[in-house]
Design a protein around this motif. Sequence first.
Motif, PDB file in Angstrom:
ATOM      1  N   ILE A 254       0.856  -1.185   0.000  1.00  5.80           N
ATOM      2  CA  ILE A 254       0.000   0.000   0.000  1.00  5.80           C
ATOM      3  C   ILE A 254       0.894   1.237   0.000  1.00  5.80           C
ATOM      4  O   ILE A 254       1.699   1.437   0.921  1.00  5.80           O
ATOM      5  N   CYS A 255       0.738   2.068  -1.021  1.00  3.88           N
ATOM      6  CA  CYS A 255       1.558   3.268  -1.158  1.00  3.88           C
ATOM      7  C   CYS A 255       0.842   4.498  -0.600  1.00  3.88           C
ATOM      8  O   CYS A 255       1.375   5.195   0.256  1.00  3.88           O
ATOM      9  N   GLU A 256      -0.366   4.752  -1.078  1.00  4.15           N
ATOM     10  CA  GLU A 256      -1.163   5.883  -0.612  1.00  4.15           C
ATOM     11  C   GLU A 256      -2.643   5.519  -0.693  1.00  4.15           C
ATOM     12  O   GLU A 256      -3.035   4.636  -1.460  1.00  4.15           O
ATOM     13  N   VAL A 257      -3.448   6.241   0.084  1.00  6.70           N
ATOM     14  CA  VAL A 257      -4.897   6.074   0.036  1.00  6.70           C
ATOM     15  C   VAL A 257      -5.516   7.457  -0.162  1.00  6.70           C
ATOM     16  O   VAL A 257      -5.238   8.381   0.610  1.00  6.70           O
ATOM     17  N   ASN A 258      -6.335   7.596  -1.191  1.00  2.05           N
ATOM     18  CA  ASN A 258      -6.912   8.886  -1.557  1.00  2.05           C
ATOM     19  C   ASN A 258      -8.406   8.897  -1.267  1.00  2.05           C
ATOM     20  O   ASN A 258      -9.170   8.143  -1.868  1.00  2.05           O
ATOM     21  N   SER A 259      -8.817   9.786  -0.353  1.00  6.64           N
ATOM     22  CA  SER A 259     -10.222   9.822   0.047  1.00  6.64           C
ATOM     23  C   SER A 259     -11.111  10.475  -1.002  1.00  6.64           C
ATOM     24  O   SER A 259     -12.336  10.315  -0.965  1.00  6.64           O
ATOM     25  N   ASN A 260     -10.525  11.223  -1.926  1.00  5.85           N
ATOM     26  CA  ASN A 260     -11.332  11.861  -2.985  1.00  5.85           C
ATOM     27  C   ASN A 260     -10.683  11.633  -4.350  1.00  5.85           C
ATOM     28  O   ASN A 260     -10.579  12.535  -5.172  1.00  5.85           O
ATOM     29  N   ALA A 261     -10.235  10.410  -4.581  1.00  2.00           N
ATOM     30  CA  ALA A 261      -9.519  10.063  -5.811  1.00  2.00           C
ATOM     31  C   ALA A 261     -10.359  10.345  -7.060  1.00  2.00           C
ATOM     32  O   ALA A 261     -11.545  10.012  -7.115  1.00  2.00           O
ATOM     33  N   PHE A 262      -9.738  10.957  -8.061  1.00  2.00           N
ATOM     34  CA  PHE A 262     -10.411  11.177  -9.339  1.00  2.00           C
ATOM     35  C   PHE A 262     -10.688   9.823  -9.996  1.00  2.00           C
ATOM     36  O   PHE A 262      -9.863   8.915  -9.940  1.00  2.00           O
ATOM     37  N   PHE A 263     -11.857   9.713 -10.639  1.00  2.00           N
ATOM     38  CA  PHE A 263     -12.220   8.407 -11.202  1.00  2.00           C
ATOM     39  C   PHE A 263     -12.485   8.415 -12.704  1.00  2.00           C
ATOM     40  O   PHE A 263     -12.885   7.395 -13.274  1.00  2.00           O
ATOM     41  N   ALA A 264     -12.263   9.543 -13.385  1.00  2.00           N
ATOM     42  CA  ALA A 264     -12.593   9.614 -14.814  1.00  2.00           C
ATOM     43  C   ALA A 264     -11.848   8.567 -15.627  1.00  2.00           C
ATOM     44  O   ALA A 264     -12.438   7.872 -16.465  1.00  2.00           O
ATOM     45  N   GLU A 265     -10.546   8.442 -15.419  1.00  2.00           N
ATOM     46  CA  GLU A 265      -9.755   7.476 -16.186  1.00  2.00           C
ATOM     47  C   GLU A 265     -10.148   6.041 -15.844  1.00  2.00           C
ATOM     48  O   GLU A 265     -10.229   5.181 -16.725  1.00  2.00           O
ATOM     49  N   ALA A 266     -10.422   5.784 -14.566  1.00  2.00           N
ATOM     50  CA  ALA A 266     -10.836   4.439 -14.157  1.00  2.00           C
ATOM     51  C   ALA A 266     -12.179   4.074 -14.785  1.00  2.00           C
ATOM     52  O   ALA A 266     -12.381   2.941 -15.230  1.00  2.00           O
ATOM     53  N   GLU A 267     -13.107   5.026 -14.822  1.00  2.00           N
ATOM     54  CA  GLU A 267     -14.394   4.760 -15.481  1.00  2.00           C
ATOM     55  C   GLU A 267     -14.181   4.446 -16.953  1.00  2.00           C
ATOM     56  O   GLU A 267     -14.802   3.531 -17.505  1.00  2.00           O
ATOM     57  N   ARG A 268     -13.297   5.208 -17.591  1.00  2.00           N
ATOM     58  CA  ARG A 268     -13.082   5.054 -19.038  1.00  2.00           C
ATOM     59  C   ARG A 268     -12.461   3.707 -19.379  1.00  2.00           C
ATOM     60  O   ARG A 268     -12.958   2.993 -20.259  1.00  2.00           O
ATOM     61  N   VAL A 269     -11.395   3.339 -18.680  1.00  4.25           N
ATOM     62  CA  VAL A 269     -10.673   2.118 -19.064  1.00  4.25           C
ATOM     63  C   VAL A 269     -11.316   0.855 -18.517  1.00  4.25           C
ATOM     64  O   VAL A 269     -11.158  -0.225 -19.090  1.00  4.25           O
ATOM     65  N   CYS A 270     -12.056   0.984 -17.409  1.00  2.23           N
ATOM     66  CA  CYS A 270     -12.660  -0.204 -16.800  1.00  2.23           C
ATOM     67  C   CYS A 270     -14.113  -0.408 -17.221  1.00  2.23           C
ATOM     68  O   CYS A 270     -14.678  -1.487 -17.001  1.00  2.23           O
ATOM     69  N   GLY A 271     -14.713   0.638 -17.822  1.00  2.00           N
ATOM     70  CA  GLY A 271     -16.101   0.517 -18.245  1.00  2.00           C
ATOM     71  C   GLY A 271     -17.077   0.385 -17.090  1.00  2.00           C
ATOM     72  O   GLY A 271     -18.103  -0.290 -17.205  1.00  2.00           O
ATOM     73  N   VAL A 272     -16.762   1.042 -15.969  1.00  2.00           N
ATOM     74  CA  VAL A 272     -17.606   0.976 -14.769  1.00  2.00           C
ATOM     75  C   VAL A 272     -18.097   2.375 -14.429  1.00  2.00           C
ATOM     76  O   VAL A 272     -17.315   3.334 -14.443  1.00  2.00           O
ATOM     77  N   ASN A 273     -19.375   2.508 -14.114  1.00  2.00           N
ATOM     78  CA  ASN A 273     -19.941   3.790 -13.709  1.00  2.00           C
ATOM     79  C   ASN A 273     -19.696   3.960 -12.206  1.00  2.00           C
ATOM     80  O   ASN A 273     -20.537   3.612 -11.371  1.00  2.00           O
ATOM     81  N   ILE A 274     -18.527   4.504 -11.870  1.00  2.00           N
ATOM     82  CA  ILE A 274     -18.135   4.643 -10.465  1.00  2.00           C
ATOM     83  C   ILE A 274     -19.025   5.646  -9.752  1.00  2.00           C
ATOM     84  O   ILE A 274     -19.413   5.441  -8.593  1.00  2.00           O
ATOM     85  N   ALA A 275     -19.365   6.736 -10.423  1.00  2.00           N
ATOM     86  CA  ALA A 275     -20.240   7.748  -9.814  1.00  2.00           C
ATOM     87  C   ALA A 275     -21.579   7.134  -9.407  1.00  2.00           C
ATOM     88  O   ALA A 275     -22.119   7.435  -8.333  1.00  2.00           O
ATOM     89  N   LYS A 276     -22.114   6.272 -10.257  1.00  2.00           N
ATOM     90  CA  LYS A 276     -23.385   5.606  -9.939  1.00  2.00           C
ATOM     91  C   LYS A 276     -23.221   4.672  -8.750  1.00  2.00           C
ATOM     92  O   LYS A 276     -24.097   4.614  -7.870  1.00  2.00           O
TER      93      LYS A 276
END
Length: 292
Positions: A254-276
């Motif tokens: 474990i390197c770091e933990v982000n409580s408000n991590a941006f998710f745009a790239e993760a949504e795009r590459v993983c095809g998951v609606n993280i906001a939902k």
Amino acid sequence: MNCIIVVNAYIKNKSQIMQAKRISEELTLTGIECKITKNINLAKIKDGSAVSEKYDFCVFLDKDKAVARLLEKCGTKLYNSAKAIEICDDKILTHIELSNYGILMPDCIYAPLCYYADVEISEDFLNLVSRELGFPLVAKNCYGSLGAGVFLINDSQELREFEEKNKLKEHFYQKFIGYGGEDIRVIVVGGKYVCAMNRKNSCDFRSNIELGGKGTKYEAGKKLINLCEKVADILKLDYCGIDVLCDGKGDFYICEVNSNAFFAEAERVCGVNIAKKYAEFIIEKLNNKEKQ
């Protein structure tokens, strides 16, 4: 019901505004009235009491611990909580909180707090860092986002120069793990694994997307999923992005933990609606509270 989504007053990164809008869209679809607002005069102390407008809940996308604490003092439920935000915002506090749970983390040495610009730095401390961590090593300011305040130290001279320059700041040193410019970003919502992406940056030892890193979908196994869910549970996070390093031997750190991590790239590459996913978790928590 109504909620506020809080962002920083001096925001420069478009990703944070986009993140707030995405969460607002998903909450609005469930019938929640949402307002995106900057952390200006949201709460104050007047006549000895904490004062704020009334909201049913708040999605707090900033790191302003005073505003977060004041909103909670006024009875507003925060996602994430003020305490969880504070622990994640201070990188060394994150490591301290996760220690003694059998979780692998890069070895860390906290720099002694210094109050005087004219004092000589401790040779004993420099020798300790060199001996325990070796070179290259990573120097980190305790506070910083998007890769800011994170530096690669290649030898004893660079270590000395960095310590002299930063002795009045809270900072620490960390053992270098892996290959540099690569990590795994894992998204956890409501204590449950959502998705993961591999981040690679060929131009920098920091993998951050904002610094040129590129994301690709990562198929996380049970070992990594269990690890990240455990981390989120220990830190009592409703939502987080966990940065994980791999040492090439199959061990995850474990390197770091982000409580408000941006998710745009993760949504795009993983095809998951993280906001939902986040919105659904919040609604579920609210509904369960109403039933109690």
